[in-house]
Write an enzyme that holds these catalytic residues in place. Structure first.
Site, PDB file in Angstrom:
ATOM      1  N   ASP A 191      14.843  40.193 -18.796  1.00 56.82           N
ATOM      2  CA  ASP A 191      15.011  38.968 -19.584  1.00 56.82           C
ATOM      3  C   ASP A 191      13.664  38.316 -19.895  1.00 56.82           C
ATOM      4  O   ASP A 191      13.503  37.105 -19.789  1.00 56.82           O
ATOM      5  CB  ASP A 191      15.924  37.984 -18.840  1.00 56.82           C
ATOM      6  CG  ASP A 191      16.435  36.867 -19.742  1.00 56.82           C
ATOM      7  OD1 ASP A 191      16.337  37.003 -20.976  1.00 56.82           O
ATOM      8  OD2 ASP A 191      16.916  35.851 -19.211  1.00 56.82           O
TER       9      ASP A 191
ATOM     10  N   HIS B 191      18.225  31.342 -10.641  1.00 52.80           N
ATOM     11  CA  HIS B 191      18.315  32.752 -10.235  1.00 52.80           C
ATOM     12  C   HIS B 191      16.948  33.405 -10.080  1.00 52.80           C
ATOM     13  O   HIS B 191      15.933  32.856 -10.492  1.00 52.80           O
ATOM     14  CB  HIS B 191      19.119  33.536 -11.277  1.00 52.80           C
ATOM     15  CG  HIS B 191      18.612  33.330 -12.675  1.00 52.80           C
ATOM     16  ND1 HIS B 191      19.187  32.437 -13.541  1.00 52.80           N
ATOM     17  CD2 HIS B 191      17.567  33.862 -13.356  1.00 52.80           C
ATOM     18  CE1 HIS B 191      18.524  32.440 -14.680  1.00 52.80           C
ATOM     19  NE2 HIS B 191      17.535  33.310 -14.590  1.00 52.80           N
TER      20      HIS B 191
ATOM     21  N   LEU C  39      13.024  22.816 -16.457  1.00 50.82           N
ATOM     22  CA  LEU C  39      14.038  23.266 -15.511  1.00 50.82           C
ATOM     23  C   LEU C  39      14.997  24.204 -16.231  1.00 50.82           C
ATOM     24  O   LEU C  39      15.958  23.779 -16.872  1.00 50.82           O
ATOM     25  CB  LEU C  39      14.794  22.067 -14.918  1.00 50.82           C
ATOM     26  CG  LEU C  39      13.942  21.045 -14.151  1.00 50.82           C
ATOM     27  CD1 LEU C  39      14.821  19.952 -13.563  1.00 50.82           C
ATOM     28  CD2 LEU C  39      13.148  21.736 -13.041  1.00 50.82           C
ATOM     29  N   ASP C  40      14.715  25.478 -16.135  1.00 45.32           N
ATOM     30  CA  ASP C  40      15.497  26.484 -16.847  1.00 45.32           C
ATOM     31  C   ASP C  40      16.826  26.719 -16.145  1.00 45.32           C
ATOM     32  O   ASP C  40      16.874  26.958 -14.938  1.00 45.32           O
ATOM     33  CB  ASP C  40      14.707  27.800 -16.922  1.00 45.32           C
ATOM     34  CG  ASP C  40      15.491  28.894 -17.599  1.00 45.32           C
ATOM     35  OD1 ASP C  40      15.655  28.811 -18.826  1.00 45.32           O
ATOM     36  OD2 ASP C  40      15.958  29.817 -16.896  1.00 45.32           O
TER      37      ASP C  40
ATOM     38  N   GLU D  96      16.459  21.603 -19.542  1.00 44.15           N
ATOM     39  CA  GLU D  96      16.918  22.469 -20.627  1.00 44.15           C
ATOM     40  C   GLU D  96      18.418  22.671 -20.497  1.00 44.15           C
ATOM     41  O   GLU D  96      18.889  23.376 -19.605  1.00 44.15           O
ATOM     42  CB  GLU D  96      16.176  23.816 -20.558  1.00 44.15           C
ATOM     43  CG  GLU D  96      16.531  24.782 -21.671  1.00 44.15           C
ATOM     44  CD  GLU D  96      17.453  25.906 -21.227  1.00 44.15           C
ATOM     45  OE1 GLU D  96      17.964  26.630 -22.090  1.00 44.15           O
ATOM     46  OE2 GLU D  96      17.670  26.047 -20.014  1.00 44.15           O
TER      47      GLU D  96
ATOM     48  N   ASP E  78      14.381  31.264 -27.572  1.00 45.29           N
ATOM     49  CA  ASP E  78      15.800  31.568 -27.677  1.00 45.29           C
ATOM     50  C   ASP E  78      16.224  31.462 -29.139  1.00 45.29           C
ATOM     51  O   ASP E  78      15.398  31.278 -30.026  1.00 45.29           O
ATOM     52  CB  ASP E  78      16.613  30.592 -26.821  1.00 45.29           C
ATOM     53  CG  ASP E  78      16.501  30.900 -25.333  1.00 45.29           C
ATOM     54  OD1 ASP E  78      16.205  32.056 -24.983  1.00 45.29           O
ATOM     55  OD2 ASP E  78      16.713  29.978 -24.524  1.00 45.29           O
TER      56      ASP E  78
ATOM     57  N   LEU F 258      26.495  33.029 -26.348  1.00 40.05           N
ATOM     58  CA  LEU F 258      27.656  32.590 -27.095  1.00 40.05           C
ATOM     59  C   LEU F 258      27.341  31.409 -28.004  1.00 40.05           C
ATOM     60  O   LEU F 258      28.106  31.105 -28.907  1.00 40.05           O
ATOM     61  CB  LEU F 258      28.774  32.183 -26.121  1.00 40.05           C
ATOM     62  CG  LEU F 258      29.301  33.281 -25.195  1.00 40.05           C
ATOM     63  CD1 LEU F 258      30.362  32.722 -24.269  1.00 40.05           C
ATOM     64  CD2 LEU F 258      29.864  34.444 -25.998  1.00 40.05           C
ATOM     65  N   TYR F 259      26.220  30.746 -27.769  1.00 40.42           N
ATOM     66  CA  TYR F 259      25.974  29.474 -28.438  1.00 40.42           C
ATOM     67  C   TYR F 259      24.732  29.483 -29.326  1.00 40.42           C
ATOM     68  O   TYR F 259      24.246  28.434 -29.719  1.00 40.42           O
ATOM     69  CB  TYR F 259      25.827  28.360 -27.398  1.00 40.42           C
ATOM     70  CG  TYR F 259      24.863  28.654 -26.271  1.00 40.42           C
ATOM     71  CD1 TYR F 259      23.485  28.585 -26.483  1.00 40.42           C
ATOM     72  CD2 TYR F 259      25.319  29.003 -25.009  1.00 40.42           C
ATOM     73  CE1 TYR F 259      22.595  28.864 -25.462  1.00 40.42           C
ATOM     74  CE2 TYR F 259      24.425  29.274 -23.983  1.00 40.42           C
ATOM     75  CZ  TYR F 259      23.072  29.198 -24.209  1.00 40.42           C
ATOM     76  OH  TYR F 259      22.183  29.469 -23.189  1.00 40.42           O
ATOM     77  N   GLN F 260      24.209  30.633 -29.666  1.00 41.87           N
ATOM     78  CA  GLN F 260      22.970  30.685 -30.436  1.00 41.87           C
ATOM     79  C   GLN F 260      23.031  31.748 -31.528  1.00 41.87           C
ATOM     80  O   GLN F 260      23.701  32.764 -31.386  1.00 41.87           O
ATOM     81  CB  GLN F 260      21.788  30.998 -29.511  1.00 41.87           C
ATOM     82  CG  GLN F 260      21.537  29.927 -28.462  1.00 41.87           C
ATOM     83  CD  GLN F 260      20.434  30.312 -27.495  1.00 41.87           C
ATOM     84  OE1 GLN F 260      20.077  31.482 -27.397  1.00 41.87           O
ATOM     85  NE2 GLN F 260      19.893  29.351 -26.783  1.00 41.87           N
TER      86      GLN F 260
ATOM     87  N   ARG G   8      17.444  38.412 -28.988  1.00 42.48           N
ATOM     88  CA  ARG G   8      16.422  37.370 -29.102  1.00 42.48           C
ATOM     89  C   ARG G   8      15.032  37.931 -29.395  1.00 42.48           C
ATOM     90  O   ARG G   8      14.137  37.186 -29.791  1.00 42.48           O
ATOM     91  CB  ARG G   8      16.416  36.516 -27.831  1.00 42.48           C
ATOM     92  CG  ARG G   8      17.640  35.624 -27.735  1.00 42.48           C
ATOM     93  CD  ARG G   8      17.687  34.828 -26.462  1.00 42.48           C
ATOM     94  NE  ARG G   8      17.864  35.687 -25.295  1.00 42.48           N
ATOM     95  CZ  ARG G   8      17.895  35.232 -24.052  1.00 42.48           C
ATOM     96  NH1 ARG G   8      17.757  33.944 -23.809  1.00 42.48           N
ATOM     97  NH2 ARG G   8      18.067  36.059 -23.045  1.00 42.48           N
TER      98      ARG G   8
END
Length: 499
Positions: free
Chosen positions: A50, A88, A192-193, A233, A291, A341-343, A397
């Site tokens: 990632d 994570h 803060l991811d 974030e 993103d 799902l949101y981008q 991305r």
């Protein structure tokens, strides 16, 4: 944090190599443009599953980029923002490998969150349906541990990103160690991811709970004591963003990017103006980031209306796909791995069909909106979608995460859109009006955004129907007016003369 434009960038994808090369670029070709830098994950490794957001070691700079000393030197000249990846870490980390080898006897067992910690009586279908996850599929992954047993670990994002039990002593020690490392090396702001997913409770969505606010507040207090500001974030309903803003140092205005696109596509300022009357003032504004372009931030959620209706969002997304000639469709949703799902995955420049004037109008609106502006490196350099990289990686991305060497950068800096944008950045950085009070007026296709600070004033006037846009600047006895159309044309002429 200074109220001037900041840069969002990967170290290696902009400089072509390392922190020293990036530092040289910032002091030469990009000199005096940015007061701060959001350095996207530079931890070991930068090339995980990632793009650095799955650190094996969150306190170790990937040696391909440099060392903490390089970061510290960079921090002398810029406010450095770094990601604290709260939720994570990598499944390849020494800590998780020890858990797989030692099972519950591992000294790191309490560091990770297992399903039975949240659901000791088991997880039923009703409870599972309530859990909010940003990507399709199961939020648990089963891993083998000693004695022929298996344990289900929380993996909110991917099976290589193992969720941390941030409420355990081990989890708190882990985060505290990262904070101290940051403070020791001139990191002055943390992002803060994925903090919204950090606290899980049975029979809830496991996203942005009241206990999550408490956790963020406590973490922010620890950071503040070390001289570090916090930026939260969160992609969620706009009302949630307003609530969060009242309880933290800084938030993103993630509603702004899709609303500006919607305004340019429909020639209507209604939705954008409505948002700007209530948007948080303690915010960071963006049009593009590492993103995609957020959609959930303006849409309805559950029984709550959005800033845009579902039909408007569908039209917005379709316009992006058409403007990008279908490239964004190939990079979004189930069309590519690592889906969100949101981008919508697309460069902002391509979302506007590479129209230089529309792009400059969008940036001017961003710079005049309340908040501190950040510009993504791809946006600064007016980059089109990187379809070649997308094809190579099949990571959606990556279409907006190009690798640029010095030659690529110098070529991009000669583009009319980039040259005009640099002039806008200089206006936003230098004019005293932006440290004053914001006001706005809108009607139909007309939008006026103003900043006033004693004798200084800056006014952006935009007619979306005619695409006439101008900036009036006043300071003491001096005044001037800049047409955005002329700014683009002048940059085009300058580029032609250079060639």
């Amino acid at each position: 944090m200074k109220n001037k434009v900041q840069l969002i960038t990967y170290v290696d994808r902009l400089s072509g190599s390392n922190i020293k090369a990036l530092t040289d670029l910032l002091h030469n070709e990009l000199s005096s443009l940015f007061s701060g830098l959001h350095l996207l994950p530079f931890y070991y490794p930068i090339d995980g599953s990632d793009a650095g957001f799955d650190p094996i070691n969150h306190t170790l700079v990937d040696d391909r980029l440099g060392t903490w000393s390089d970061i510290k030197r960079l921090g002398k000249d810029f406010n450095i923002m770094a990601d604290l990846i709260v939720n994570h870490m990598s499944a390849q980390s020494d800590e998780f490998r020890d858990v797989l080898a030692q099972g519950k006897e591992s000294r790191y067992w309490d560091l990770f969150l297992t399903k039975d910690k949240v659901f000791p009586e088991g997880l039923n279908d009703k409870q599972r349906e309530k859990i909010y996850r940003p990507r399709p599929g199961n939020c648990f992954t089963s891993y083998a541990i000693p004695e022929n047993k298996h344990e289900e670990f929380w993996t909110t994002f991917t099976n290589n990103q193992i969720d941390i039990d941030v409420e355990s002593q081990s989890g708190q020690d882990y985060l505290n160690n990262i904070l101290k490392t940051f403070a020791d090396n001139r990191v002055s702001i943390i992002r803060l991811d994925a903090a919204g997913y950090a606290i899980k409770r049975a029979d809830t969505s496991c996203f942005m709970l009241e206990d999550t606010f408490d956790f963020i507040n406590e973490l922010s207090k620890k950071a503040n004591k070390l001289g570090i500001e916090t930026l939260v974030e969160i992609h969620s309903h706009y009302q949630t963003q307003i609530e969060i803003a009242q309880r933290v140092d800084l938030v993103y205005d993630f509603a702004l990017p899709p609303l500006i696109l919607h305004s340019l596509f429909t020639k209507s300022t209604e939705a954008l103006a409505s948002w700007l009357t209530i948007s948080p003032r303690n915010c960071i504004t963006v049009l593009d980031t590492h993103d995609g372009i957020g959609i959930i931030d303006v849409g309805p959620m559950e029984n709550k209306k959005g800033l845009l209706a579902e039909s408007q969002i569908n039209e917005l997304v379709e316009n992006i796909h058409q403007n990008s000639k279908g490239a964004s469709r190939k990079a979004t949703g189930n069309a590519a791995s690592n889906v969100d799902l949101y981008q919508v995955n697309c460069t902002y420049y391509d979302a506007l069909a590479q129209d230089d004037l529309d792009y400059l109008i969008a940036r001017a609106i961003q710079f005049f909106a309340p908040g501190v502006p950040q510009v993504y490196y791809g946006g600064l350099l007016s980059q089109p979608n990187d379809v070649t990289l997308l094809t190579q990686t099949n990571v959606g991305r990556d279409i907006n995460r190009p690798y640029l060497n010095r030659m690529d950068i110098n070529e991009a800096l000669s583009k009319p859109a980039t040259r005009a944008l640099i002039k806008l950045i200089q206006i936003r950085n230098k004019h005293e009006a932006f440290n004053g009070e914001f006001s706005m007026d809108s009607q139909g296709s007309m939008l006026t955004m103003s900043w006033a600070n004693k004798c200084a004033m800056a006014v952006l006037s935009v007619d979306l129907s005619t695409r006439n846009a101008s900036i009036k600047l006043c300071s003491d006895n001096e005044s001037s007016e800049v047409s955005l159309h002329s700014l683009v044309e002048d940059s085009l002429e300058s580029t032609t003369n250079i060639k």
